[in-house]
Design a protein around this motif. Structure first.
Motif, PDB file in Angstrom:
ATOM      1  N   THR A   1      41.388  42.257  42.922  1.00 23.58           N
ATOM      2  CA  THR A   1      42.306  42.576  43.954  1.00 23.58           C
ATOM      3  C   THR A   1      42.208  44.034  44.225  1.00 23.58           C
ATOM      4  O   THR A   1      42.159  44.585  45.466  1.00 23.58           O
ATOM      5  CB  THR A   1      43.746  42.736  43.404  1.00 23.58           C
ATOM      6  OG1 THR A   1      43.994  41.349  43.123  1.00 23.58           O
ATOM      7  CG2 THR A   1      44.746  43.018  44.228  1.00 23.58           C
ATOM      8  N   TRP A   2      41.973  44.800  42.960  1.00 20.97           N
ATOM      9  CA  TRP A   2      41.621  46.465  43.190  1.00 20.97           C
ATOM     10  C   TRP A   2      40.166  46.619  43.997  1.00 20.97           C
ATOM     11  O   TRP A   2      40.244  47.364  44.832  1.00 20.97           O
ATOM     12  CB  TRP A   2      41.805  47.076  41.812  1.00 20.97           C
ATOM     13  CG  TRP A   2      41.824  48.687  42.110  1.00 20.97           C
ATOM     14  CD1 TRP A   2      41.785  49.349  42.971  1.00 20.97           C
ATOM     15  CD2 TRP A   2      41.658  49.387  40.917  1.00 20.97           C
ATOM     16  NE1 TRP A   2      41.865  50.583  42.791  1.00 20.97           N
ATOM     17  CE2 TRP A   2      41.867  50.679  41.426  1.00 20.97           C
ATOM     18  CE3 TRP A   2      41.124  49.281  39.585  1.00 20.97           C
ATOM     19  CZ2 TRP A   2      41.757  51.949  40.762  1.00 20.97           C
ATOM     20  CZ3 TRP A   2      41.268  50.551  38.736  1.00 20.97           C
ATOM     21  CH2 TRP A   2      41.459  51.635  39.290  1.00 20.97           C
TER      22      TRP A   2
ATOM     23  N   SER B   1      41.221  46.126  47.791  1.00 20.77           N
ATOM     24  CA  SER B   1      41.401  47.079  48.275  1.00 20.77           C
ATOM     25  C   SER B   1      40.779  48.270  48.460  1.00 20.77           C
ATOM     26  O   SER B   1      41.007  48.779  49.641  1.00 20.77           O
ATOM     27  CB  SER B   1      42.935  47.575  47.440  1.00 20.77           C
ATOM     28  OG  SER B   1      42.561  48.238  46.202  1.00 20.77           O
TER      29      SER B   1
END
Length: 65
Positions: A31-32, A35
């Motif tokens: 997820t990081w 992003s």
């Protein structure tokens, strides 16, 4: 070759807790990374700065016993 307790032939399986912990860690990193790919530098720095506050809270809770 015979299997001994120190050198088993088959590796041990993951326990449920270990697997969930690994899955959460991999999903958090993915997820990081997503992003960062989507938002660039802001996607890198905002979650990191948020984690600074979280770690400060964790350290306060640890110091209180």
């Amino acid at each position: 070759m015979t299997a001994t307790p120190d050198h088993p032939i088959h590796s041990q399986r993951w326990t449920g807790t270990e697997f969930v912990t690994l899955l959460v860690a991999v999903l958090a990193l993915a997820t990081w990374g997503g992003s960062i790919a989507l938002f660039g530098f802001a996607g890198l720095i905002v979650p990191a700065l948020t984690l600074v506050g979280v770690m400060a809270l964790v350290l306060v809770l640890i110091s209180r016993g």
